[in-house]
Scaffold this active site. Structure first.
Site, PDB file in Angstrom:
ATOM      1  N   CYS A 137      54.625  -0.917  11.356  1.00 16.62           N
ATOM      2  CA  CYS A 137      54.081  -2.169  10.837  1.00 16.62           C
ATOM      3  C   CYS A 137      53.637  -3.076  11.985  1.00 16.62           C
ATOM      4  CB  CYS A 137      55.128  -2.869   9.977  1.00 16.62           C
ATOM      5  SG  CYS A 137      54.497  -4.380   9.241  1.00 16.62           S
ATOM      6  N   ASN A 202      50.207   4.572  10.731  1.00 16.09           N
ATOM      7  CA  ASN A 202      50.399   3.259  10.133  1.00 16.09           C
ATOM      8  C   ASN A 202      49.130   2.450  10.418  1.00 16.09           C
ATOM      9  OD1 ASN A 202      51.517   0.730   9.217  1.00 16.09           O
ATOM     10  ND2 ASN A 202      53.538   1.657   9.499  1.00 16.09           N
ATOM     11  N   CYS A 345      11.368  15.574   4.050  1.00 12.43           N
ATOM     12  CA  CYS A 345      11.154  14.356   4.850  1.00 12.43           C
ATOM     13  C   CYS A 345      10.421  13.299   4.025  1.00 12.43           C
ATOM     14  CB  CYS A 345      10.346  14.692   6.100  1.00 12.43           C
ATOM     15  SG  CYS A 345       9.937  13.247   7.086  1.00 12.43           S
ATOM     16  N   CYS A 351      14.485   8.613  12.295  1.00 12.42           N
ATOM     17  CA  CYS A 351      14.860   9.575  13.345  1.00 12.42           C
ATOM     18  C   CYS A 351      14.005   9.323  14.579  1.00 12.42           C
ATOM     19  CB  CYS A 351      14.688  11.005  12.844  1.00 12.42           C
ATOM     20  SG  CYS A 351      12.998  11.427  12.342  1.00 12.42           S
ATOM     21  N   CYS A 355      15.509   8.162  18.226  1.00 13.62           N
ATOM     22  CA  CYS A 355      15.390   9.077  19.370  1.00 13.62           C
ATOM     23  C   CYS A 355      14.530   8.443  20.464  1.00 13.62           C
ATOM     24  CB  CYS A 355      14.779  10.400  18.907  1.00 13.62           C
ATOM     25  SG  CYS A 355      14.804  11.683  20.175  1.00 13.62           S
ATOM     26  N   CYS A 382      14.658  18.242  23.096  1.00 15.87           N
ATOM     27  CA  CYS A 382      15.844  18.003  22.261  1.00 15.87           C
ATOM     28  C   CYS A 382      17.107  18.521  22.937  1.00 15.87           C
ATOM     29  CB  CYS A 382      15.659  18.663  20.895  1.00 15.87           C
ATOM     30  SG  CYS A 382      17.074  18.428  19.787  1.00 15.87           S
ATOM     31  N   CYS A 388      19.348  12.130  15.293  1.00 14.54           N
ATOM     32  CA  CYS A 388      18.324  12.127  14.249  1.00 14.54           C
ATOM     33  C   CYS A 388      18.911  12.550  12.906  1.00 14.54           C
ATOM     34  CB  CYS A 388      17.156  13.028  14.635  1.00 14.54           C
ATOM     35  SG  CYS A 388      17.620  14.716  15.031  1.00 14.54           S
ATOM     36  N   CYS A 392      18.932  10.106   9.612  1.00 19.14           N
ATOM     37  CA  CYS A 392      18.111  10.526   8.464  1.00 19.14           C
ATOM     38  C   CYS A 392      18.817  10.168   7.157  1.00 19.14           C
ATOM     39  CB  CYS A 392      17.851  12.025   8.521  1.00 19.14           C
ATOM     40  SG  CYS A 392      16.851  12.598   7.130  1.00 19.14           S
TER      41      CYS A 392
END
Lengths: 428, 465
Positions: A137, A202, A345, A351, A355, A382, A388, A392
């Protein structure tokens, strides 16, 4: 339908869904309603020494999502504000009326052995199935030397646990606080003290939001506020990590864990169990929706188990633990690349801007003569970060596709790019 | 009043108060809760399609996010910055073919678009600004004449005033607002909104409106040209097109816009002349507005007749739906052939010829039918009132068809004279388009005048404000 019954540190339960020690388990009326709704067990709201604690008003506040759904919840309630005698009498009666349901009694007392030695026989006399030590607590009680103030000191955790094992035959579950740097330390201490299980987490020290007109945080008590204990869906990621830390720590491996923290549906429960929780405790979801949610939780878990071919809960408890490791053992040669399903899409461009602004500029915005936008992944750029996919709004539209690199597994300790590669490898 | 020719007709059966109930908000406003839910549906798209398609360049994604974040004033000012008539546009824009049609949430998998029009209205209706949100730039000392206090003229005047110029608007009618005040169905702009919006717009200062000033009548373009630093023509389309049939001036036959204007201005709806059976000819939003309103006044039978099919109607599907919901009968593939008159020379109906597309060519089939009616309303389009631009100077304006030719900066061929809105060729005849024209023309006027001054004084350019 798969069998949901479990045995948790010697305690048999018809299903793994227990209500955590909190307002919903503060009195017989609520607990009976919970049992009628189908909960497997409850951890009765923490008992302490008389005179009982006194609460303030108001007590709860919330962190909201975009649609006013409660993402996180916060409270400044103390342990039960009803007398020990009333609680013990009610526990005795409810256990008598509901013999197939689990009742664990949560306890919190100052760090004096005599106090524990005095209360434990009284608890045992109720017929309760076990005790849970509230070392977590985070508000009010720590100022009095209890709750998280104990949970943050492994020596105290071990000491009190040992007292309880000495003065009681009941299974002892030690409830841990997340308000600590490394949750493994108190878990190890609990184990060293003889704990039969740990439960976590907790609540977390928190301030959910402020009233900017009055310049005061919530919940407001006469124009002032204080930090509360955070729980609900928002704490689930923190709780899952802490459960996993303990589940995969060689020092506490195999120690039963009761998972707590943001469990609101069967999937959350299955996740906690896959990371090593033998049962789960729920509170906030029940406070927001009522006890009836256990119906969907049981049904969902059971159907998922059927689909996966699990006939008992124990078959998947801890199954994800071996796949949870340190960063340095992750495969450096694994590669995923984002792929956008053009049919799905909706061309919102989220996205792209995520990016472009904040990541690796690996999505192209193509505009045709009619002004129609198309977003395409530039594979060479990438890095497979998932941003992305996360931004999305259409689930499943962007997927991260594993690439065939033709390279074998190689972790950081083996990686020639690691200047300390051999050293790390040696110390493993 | 232009609807004198209907004065022999009975009045609506219901009392004014009851009738008024039929003309309350067609699309009721969102409350705060609904606005919160609806704004949360916005995905805050990048390069948002709704913003791209908005004729007045409102940053839709931004204002919706502001609404959701509780910044209603920020949302409202964001809208007004691009479109000072954002409140009426929120109500009268065919959003179903503009922003809401472009919304990504129209995608098959998504269901329905964000209610952008209603959110825009929510922002404007609920703003609580202590003062006019736009300050005037330091005075340029220039005075510009604007002809027409419709959306184009008002928008132009506001932007010119903001840029530090003084403006005089010449308006033929008693009230300002143009189409918004006189030409839109009553249930689309309730609570005297058009007038309130004009008052708000004028609060920026520096704009004087002179009513009862008719171009080609008591105001001549050549005078404005010599007396003012520049002139903007926001003339609108004041004249109704003719059917070209005999009996067109018979009692009981009139332009829909005249009736709509009378209805909009009526203090007591129960005193309007009301035909029991009416025919509306046309397929645009004015035709729908007319048909629905007269039905709501209590007409027994309203038939809208269009010479082509539903798909060719310029009224959007949404508008057609409103008509159907209001029990307006719609008859397609029929063209007016003859106005039928009774012995007193009043309209008693119309004979139509059925039409068809035969081998890709549109034409009459020779087959006819009649519809009995006490009144016929023509809503087959509006054109410019040529008397306004018939003076020797105005005659030299280059035209694109019936409309005034302007370049991409809204300049006519006459130096110092600009035009925009429905009276020019570019764009669709929409309120939002007119607002945009007025705004862009104001910038063109301001910059042209500034560069003229700069070249005369050869002084370095000083950026205002």
């Amino acid at each position: 339908m798969a069998d949901l019954s479990i045995e948790f540190c010697g305690i048999k339960s018809i299903n793994p869904f227990w209500l955590a020690s909190a307002p919903p388990t503060d009195k017989a009326y609520n607990v009976v309603r919970a049992f009628e709704a189908g909960w497997g067990g409850v951890v009765w709201k923490t008992l302490g020494e008389d005179p009982a604690a006194v609460n303030v008003s108001s007590r709860y506040s919330a962190h909201y999502g975009k649609n006013r759904e409660v993402l996180g919840f916060n409270n400044i309630e103390l342990i039960t504000d009803r007398s020990l005698d009333i609680n013990l009498r009610e526990i005795t009666q409810v256990k008598k009326d509901w013999p197939d349901r689990v009742i664990i009694v949560s306890l919190m007392l100052p760090c004096e052995e005599k106090l524990w030695a005095d209360i434990l026989p009284l608890v045992e006399a109720t017929g309760a199935d076990g005790i849970e030590l509230n070392f977590g607590c985070p508000h009010g009680m720590p100022e009095r030397g209890m709750g998280a103030a104990v949970g943050q000191v492994p020596e105290y955790v071990e000491m009190v646990t040992r007292w309880c094992k000495t003065h009681s035959k009941l299974p002892v579950i030690v409830k841990l606080t997340p308000n600590i740097t490394d949750v493994r330390a108190p878990a190890r201490a609990a184990k060293a003290g003889g704990a039969d299980a740990v439960s976590l987490i907790n609540t977390i020290n928190s301030i959910t939001h402020l009233d900017l007109d009055q310049m005061v945080a919530f919940p407001v008590v006469g124009g002032a506020s204080t930090h509360g204990g955070y729980c609900g869906s928002a704490v689930k990621p923190i709780a899952l990590n802490m459960v996993a830390e303990i589940a995969r720590d060689p020092a506490t491996k195999g120690l039963p864990i009761s998972g707590i923290g943001g469990i609101g549906n069967w999937r959350d429960a299955a996740e906690f169990m896959a990371l090593g929780s033998g049962c789960v405790q729920v509170c906030t979801a029940a406070m927001l929706h009522g006890f009836r949610i256990v119906e969907e939780m049981k049904d969902g878990l059971s159907r998922w188990m059927d689909e996966k071919g699990y006939t008992s809960v124990s078959q998947f408890v801890g199954k994800a633990v071996p796949n949870t490791t340190d960063w340095k053992y992750l495969d450096m040669n694994y590669q995923v690349i984002a792929q956008i399903n053009q049919d799905d899409c909706i061309k919102c461009g989220r996205c792209y801007v995520a990016c472009e602004d904040t990541s690796h500029q690996s999505i192209a915005q193509l505009i045709d003569a009619a002004g129609v936008r198309t977003y395409e992944v530039i594979k060479e750029e990438c890095v497979g970060c998932n941003l992305c996919e996360i931004t999305c709004p259409v689930q499943g539209c962007i997927t991260m596709v594993p690439q065939e690199t033709g390279k074998p597994y190689m972790n950081w300790t083996q990686d020639p790019r690691n200047p300390r590669a051999e050293k790390v490898a040696e110390t493993v | 009043m232009m609807i004198e020719s209907l004065k022999y007709m009975p009045h609506p059966k219901e009392a004014n108060a009851a009738l008024a109930e039929h003309f309350t908000d067609l699309a009721p406003a969102l409350n705060a809760r609904k606005a919160a839910i609806e704004s949360s549906r916005c995905l805050y798209c990048y390069d948002a399609p709704c913003t791209r398609i908005c004729p007045s360049d409102i940053d839709v994604a931004s204002f919706i996010r502001n609404i959701h974040d509780g910044n209603v004033n920020g949302a409202a000012v964001g809208i007004l910055k691009q479109n000072i008539l954002g409140g009426s546009c929120a109500r009268v824009c065919p959003t179903e073919i503009l922003c809401e049609d472009a919304c990504v949430r129209n995608h098959d998998a998504e269901g329905q678009p964000v209610k952008i029009g209603l959110l825009q209205r929510y922002a404007i209706d609920n703003m609580s600004l202590d003062e006019h949100p736009f300050k005037r730039f330091p005075s340029t000392g220039r005075k510009i004449a604007v002809v027409g206090a419709g959306p184009a003229g008002l928008s132009c005047a506001h932007r010119l005033a903001m840029l530090g110029n003084d403006v005089v608007i010449f308006e033929a009618r008693e009230k300002s607002g143009g189409l918004n005040e006189y030409g839109i169905a009553k249930y689309k702009l309730t609570d005297n909104f058009a007038q309130k919006e004009v008052d708000f717009l004028l609060a920026i200062g520096g704009i004087e409106i002179r009513h009862g000033q008719t171009l080609g009548g008591n105001v001549q373009l050549k005078d404005l040209h010599t007396q003012y630093d520049a002139v903007f023509l926001g003339l609108g389309l004041g004249a109704s097109k003719q059917l070209g049939l005999t009996g067109e001036d018979a009692p009981g036959l009139l332009a829909a816009v005249d009736y709509i204007a009378a209805l909009r201005q009526a203090d007591d709806l129960s005193q309007l002349p009301l035909p029991a059976r009416a025919i509306v000819i046309g397929a645009g939003n004015t035709a729908i507005d007319m048909a629905v309103q007269i039905q709501r006044l209590g007409a027994e039978e309203v038939t809208l007749v269009y010479r082509r099919g539903f798909e060719a109607m310029s009224a959007t599907e949404h508008e057609q739906h409103i008509a159907k919901e209001n029990q307006v009968r719609m008859r397609t593939w029929a063209q007016p052939q003859q106005v039928l008159l009774d012995e007193a020379g009043r309209v008693r109906g119309m004979r139509f010829e059925k039409t068809a597309m035969v081998d890709g060519r549109f034409g009459g089939t020779g087959e006819t039918f009649e519809i009995a009616a006490d009144a016929i309303f023509k809503a087959i389009g509006q054109s410019m009132d040529e008397t306004g631009i018939s003076d020797p100077l105005a005659k030299t304006l280059k035209r694109d068809g019936e409309k005034i030719h302007v370049d991409d900066r809204f300049r006519t061929v006459l130096p110092g004279i600009y035009a925009g809105g429905d009276c020019v060729a570019p764009g669709q005849d929409l309120t939002v388009q007119a607002v945009q024209h007025g705004k862009l023309a104001a910038h063109a006027i301001h910059e042209d005048l500034k560069s003229m001054t700069a070249s005369i004084t050869a002084a370095p350019k000083v950026e205002a404000a």
